[in-house]
Design an enzyme around this catalytic site. Structure first.
Site: not given
Ligand code: MTE
Ligand code: LUZ
Length: 563
Positions: A38, A116, A495
């Site tokens: 990423e 998160r 995910e």
């Protein structure tokens, strides 16, 4: 607002001192990304761009596995410390958790990873009094980065740890305590998001039924009474995964669709293919909106000169975001073709007629997720577009003397809405689950006291093999669960199922508990992740382990865990 871009294109442009319109980045496909690409690809892409610019010739660089493991960084290890308040019934009424993550030597995506983790600190349980704090620990190690789940699994692993402690402290079955605390339709998360179209309870009940939970539990109790040095354990674990980038601006996507005069369609969108089947899903969406067979549609690559300013193909959101952008572009084209759609003519006839009438057969599509934007200051605004839910039940057998374990059976029930492609989605669930099995039971980095990484390849770093796949593995997608928040009532899948491998970890923990009972040890105890053979062996405290000091000081004290 500080906007940080980790895009290859912007960083190459910055390194070369040119503007972004002079740099083209193209991706055919990756052999796997899993988060590691990423942002960390820019380490190499920037360096080779500088070299290519200086030498005026193409430059290529591929890291060997050991070099990659040494420098690229990995998933963030977390340490969680908690206080949990609960009633005799098992109902949890208060929670205070501090998370510490090992960030490495730079910020990279670590702040978003911690956010998160905090957004997932209650996993699937309804809690009224809650405090979560995150601490980013800078260390002299390579910078840690995104990995499938992006802090969510770390956050939820700590949750499952304290809920197991609650059950063990009360001497209650952990499935009862989990079920008792499970969210219900219409309840609110600690960040004030109402849970609508809530299906987790259905996933739970179906998983209990399909795994034959009660019969299995009875059989395990019998087995454990009859065997002293091997023990079996069973655990059922839910997951709820928030779908959206937590950074609001990333929740946008573009697409560019061309129709050629022979009726063939060239599709481009902002997502990259890494084996997750994104291009296949995008072709399906274009096929459905345009009303042409998938064989007429081709995706050749992802490139910055077709769709600009793309978000990372991450957060499991790429089919939601790019799918809606593709739908938008195809709808525009479909409307332009409308006047030429004579019932007797074919698609090719319509396209040709439109072309000769000078109709633009190329369209750009765009999408931004509506009604999003959480504010930490006011604890208001929607953090996620919706949630993907799943439940897994796993049974394992441990060898108390060697610490080895076998994954006997896993039953997964996953809500992916109206699946865009059930074959892909089941593959994603299986793949994510097995990657999680590696994460929670096998894979462990070791460093020398000087901080040199010792585990640099498969010889010293144990990844899952075929033998680690549960002997019986069944994956079911929940039926009749449309999701009105994403393209064609589907849900993101990439995910969320990874965390379901925690069911294997907690089944191991339960088997260890059964071994400890033989030594009159009852109640909560600490088991860090991964549940490696050494940790399992030492946690099975018996007359042999008492001959040597604990391998990890303090490792049997509950109320904290390393994941
Ligand atoms: N599946 C394969 N085969 N290879 C991958 O690299 N990456 C995972 C998941 N599934 C990955 C994969 C991760 S980390 C994410 S965030 C999503 O795919 C990204 O793609 P999506 O948004 O299209 O689901
Ligand atoms: N990447 C990111 C992610 O930049 N933000 C996120 O919220 C996220 N979530 C999952 C995976 N990658």
């Amino acid at each position: 607002m500080i906007l940080k871009f980790y895009l290859s294109q912007s960083l190459v442009a910055k390194a070369l001192g040119v503007s972004a319109n002079r740099v083209v980045v193209r991706v055919k496909r990756m052999g796997g990304g899993f988060g590691g690409k990423e942002s960390r690809t820019t380490l190499l892409s920037t360096v080779v761009a500088v070299a290519a610019n200086k030498l005026r010739r193409p430059v290529r660089c591929m890291l060997d596995r050991d070099e990659d493991m040494l420098i690229s960084g990995g998933r963030h290890p977390f340490y969680g410390k908690y206080k949990v308040g609960f009633l005799n019934s098992g109902k949890v009424v208060a929670l205070d958790v501090s998370y510490y993550s090992n960030v490495g030597n730079s910020m990279d995506l670590s702040l978003s990873v911690m956010e998160r983790a905090l957004f997932h600190m209650e996993n699937s349980y309804s809690l009224t009094n809650i405090r979560g704090r995150g601490f980013l620990c800078k260390t002299n190690l390579p910078s840690n980065t995104a990995f499938r789940g992006f802090g969510g699994p770390q956050g939820m692993m700590v949750t499952e740890n304290w809920i197991t402690d609650v059950a063990q402290s009360l001497g209650k079955p952990s499935d009862e305590v989990r079920r008792l605390n499970l969210y219900m339709e219409g309840q609110s998360t600690p960040y004030n998001q109402i849970l609508g179209q809530f299906t987790l309870d259905r996933c739970w009940d179906e998983c209990m039924f399909r795994s034959e939970y009660q019969q299995r539990r009875a059989a395990i109790e019998l087995y454990n009474r009859q065997n002293r040095w091997t023990k079996r354990g069973l655990a059922i674990v839910p997951t709820k995964f928030g779908i959206s980038f937590t950074a609001l601006f990333l929740n946008q996507a573009g697409a560019l669709v061309h129709i050629y005069t022979d009726g063939s369609v060239l599709l481009t969108h902002g997502g990259t293919e890494m084996g997750q089947g994104l291009h296949t899903k995008m072709v399906q969406i274009a096929s459905r909106v345009l009303g042409v067979p998938p064989s007429k549609i081709h995706v050749s690559e992802t490139s910055t000169n077709t769709v600009p300013n793309t978000s990372p193909t991450a957060a499991s959101s790429s089919s939601d975001l790019n799918g809606a952008a593709v739908q938008n572009a195809c709808q525009i084209l479909s409307e332009r073709l409308e006047p030429y759609k004579s019932p007797e003519g074919s698609w090719e006839d319509w396209v040709r007629a439109a072309y000769f009438n000078r109709v633009n057969l190329s369209a750009n599509g765009f999408y931004k997720t509506p009604d999003l934007g959480y504010d930490f200051e006011t604890n208001s605004g929607r953090a996620f577009n919706y949630f993907t839910y799943g439940v897994a039940c796993s049974e394992v057998e441990i060898d108390c003397l060697t610490g080895a374990h076998k994954n006997l059976s896993t039953t997964i029930v996953m809500d992916v809405g109206h699946s865009l492609n059930p074959a892909i989605d089941i593959g994603q669930v299986e793949g994510a689950f097995m990657q999680g099995v590696g994460l929670f039971t096998l894979e462990e980095l070791h460093y020398s006291p000087q901080g040199v990484l010792l585990t640099r390849g498969p010889g010293s770093y144990k990844i899952p093999g075929f033998g680690d796949i549960p002997t019986k593995l069944t994956v079911s997608l929940l039926r009749d669960a449309p999701n009105d928040k994403a393209i064609f009532a589907s849900k993101a899948v990439g995910e969320p199922p990874l965390f379901l491998a925690a069911s294997v970890f907690y089944a191991i923990k339960e088997a260890v508990s059964a071994a400890r009972v033989e030594s009159e040890l009852r109640g909560a105890f600490r088991l860090d992740s991964p549940a490696s053979a050494e940790r399992i062996r030492n946690a099975c405290s018996d007359r042999f382990t008492r001959l040597c000091p604990p391998a990890e000081p303090g490792s049997f004290t509950p109320w904290s865990v390393q994941v």
